[in-house]
Scaffold this active site. Structure first.
Site, PDB file in Angstrom:
ATOM      1  N   LEU A   3       0.825  -1.208   0.000  1.00 14.63           N
ATOM      2  CA  LEU A   3       0.000   0.000   0.000  1.00 14.63           C
ATOM      3  C   LEU A   3       0.862   1.264   0.000  1.00 14.63           C
ATOM      4  O   LEU A   3       2.045   1.218   0.360  1.00 14.63           O
ATOM      5  CB  LEU A   3      -0.930  -0.028   1.217  1.00 14.63           C
ATOM      6  CG  LEU A   3      -1.862  -1.261   1.261  1.00 14.63           C
ATOM      7  CD1 LEU A   3      -2.405  -1.490   2.661  1.00 14.63           C
ATOM      8  CD2 LEU A   3      -2.989  -1.098   0.256  1.00 14.63           C
ATOM      9  N   PRO A   4       0.275   2.421  -0.361  1.00 13.75           N
ATOM     10  CA  PRO A   4       1.069   3.639  -0.558  1.00 13.75           C
ATOM     11  C   PRO A   4       1.633   4.278   0.702  1.00 13.75           C
ATOM     12  O   PRO A   4       2.691   4.906   0.652  1.00 13.75           O
ATOM     13  CB  PRO A   4       0.082   4.601  -1.247  1.00 13.75           C
ATOM     14  CG  PRO A   4      -0.987   3.741  -1.803  1.00 13.75           C
ATOM     15  CD  PRO A   4      -1.101   2.576  -0.880  1.00 13.75           C
ATOM     16  N   THR A  61       6.001   0.718   2.098  1.00 11.60           N
ATOM     17  CA  THR A  61       7.069   1.550   2.648  1.00 11.60           C
ATOM     18  C   THR A  61       6.444   2.493   3.669  1.00 11.60           C
ATOM     19  O   THR A  61       5.848   3.514   3.303  1.00 11.60           O
ATOM     20  CB  THR A  61       7.774   2.349   1.542  1.00 11.60           C
ATOM     21  OG1 THR A  61       8.355   1.437   0.603  1.00 11.60           O
ATOM     22  CG2 THR A  61       8.871   3.232   2.125  1.00 11.60           C
ATOM     23  N   LYS A  93      14.382   0.042   4.827  1.00  8.14           N
ATOM     24  CA  LYS A  93      13.838   0.590   3.584  1.00  8.14           C
ATOM     25  C   LYS A  93      13.943   2.112   3.555  1.00  8.14           C
ATOM     26  O   LYS A  93      14.278   2.700   2.520  1.00  8.14           O
ATOM     27  CB  LYS A  93      12.378   0.159   3.439  1.00  8.14           C
ATOM     28  CG  LYS A  93      11.641   0.783   2.264  1.00  8.14           C
ATOM     29  CD  LYS A  93      12.252   0.435   0.914  1.00  8.14           C
ATOM     30  CE  LYS A  93      11.375   0.970  -0.221  1.00  8.14           C
ATOM     31  NZ  LYS A  93      11.985   0.720  -1.541  1.00  8.14           N
TER      32      LYS A  93
END
Length: 347
Positions: free
Chosen positions: A106-107, A139, A224
């Protein structure tokens, strides 16, 4: 698995022991397996988030033989799967009811929280969850991952699967961009219980070529953000250098040859070149379609200063505690660390 079958045939292993051996050895096998070889606790996978990355990741799982159920708020994205006969669901909760493992892509952190804890979210039936493992490849910030992981571990399983008494979560963001998602060559940075990481490794290797265990919950998300920070800086530098060079009369292709054979070489120059017409198969070669959106990179990189503030706050607490100690050993440790932290804070 041939090893377990031969041992069981010779009476060395019982059927139960053979199944356990299969589960233990599976993570270390090569890719390219059939659906009949997929461990029972990984067989049914729910995938939520079918954007530029998620679409290819889910497609690779289907190719690998997993039984996939998908959900996305975008009807067009769902239709691409329903047209192929892949089951689709209207809510995350419905996906959870028919899955052993959930993968989300997901964003943002807010999207992840909504899918997990919102109305009809994955944890809507938290007292009796079907999935034993939740994998978030979005992220997001590490604290959100850790909070979610704690909440998930407090839930109950409808049915025990494998070694898990309670549902578990892994934060497993990826690197490689859309081309790697499509080719199945992503790199996964994974945080969470190591046993869960090893058990889920076949899933990761169906979507990528490399998995790196980063430690406890939230560490994958932290890795990340650090990776994105370094990549964003290099991409900005490479892009500015291309603009300057072309204004000075040097072609982008010539600059690319120079960068890739000198100290300027980096992923942004040799694998994801930002100038149109220089490299095939990257966003710049197709009018920047299908790449990692700038707003998502900005959101990701903006997490770094917030995390640094947390580090500084923790460091100040440690410094106060250390000043209360006066032994030679503590002074020997404290002095070089203090110098290093002061450098980070003031630069």
């Amino acid at each position: 698995m041939a090893i377990a079958s031969r041992l069981r045939a010779r009476g060395v292993l019982s059927r139960c022991e053979s199944s356990n051996l299969r589960s233990l050895l599976w993570p270390f096998l090569n890719r390219g397996f059939s659906s009949s070889s997929i461990p029972f606790h990984l067989e049914r996978v729910g995938f939520i988030g079918l954007g530029n990355m998620g679409f290819h990741m889910a497609s690779n799982l289907i190719t690998a033989g997993y039984k996939i159920t998908v959900h996305d708020i975008n009807y067009d994205a769902l239709k691409k799967f329903s047209d192929k006969g892949i089951p689709t669901k209207e809510t995350p909760c419905e996906v959870a009811e028919s899955s052993d493992v959930i993968i989300t892509m997901l964003p943002s952190s807010s999207n992840v929280l909504d899918v997990y804890t919102g109305q009809n979210g994955l944890l809507h039936c938290r007292s009796h969850l079907s999935p034993w493992l939740f994998i978030d490849s979005s992220t997001i910030d590490p604290q959100t991952s850790r909070i979610l992981s704690t909440n998930i571990s407090k839930c109950l399983l409808k049915e025990k699967k494998g070694f898990a008494d309670n549902p578990l979560m892994l934060d497993a963001p990826v690197s490689g961009g859309v081309p790697a998602a499509e080719a199945g060559t992503l790199t996964f940075m994974v945080g969470g219980l190591e046993e869960a990481y090893l058990a889920a490794k076949p899933l990761f290797l169906s979507m990528g070529k490399q998995t790196i265990y980063c430690g406890s919950s939230g560490n994958g998300a932290a890795a990340k953000i650090c990776n994105n920070l370094a990549m964003a800086v290099s991409m900005l530098g490479v892009s500015e250098a291309f603009v300057l060079g072309q204004h000075l009369g040097i072609t982008a292709s010539t600059l690319t040859k120079i960068f890739n054979s000198s100290s300027a070489r980096c992923w942004s120059s040799d694998s994801y070149n930002p100038v149109p017409g220089v490299m095939e198969g990257v966003p710049s070669s197709r009018n920047y379609d299908g790449g990692f959106a700038s707003k998502l990179m900005e959101r990701s990189v903006s997490s770094a200063p917030l995390l640094l503030k947390h580090v500084i706050f923790t460091w100040n607490c440690v410094r106060r505690a250390m000043t209360l100690r006066t032994s030679p050993v503590s002074s020997a440790i404290f002095t070089p660390v203090s110098i290093g932290m002061n450098y980070i804070i003031h630069t």
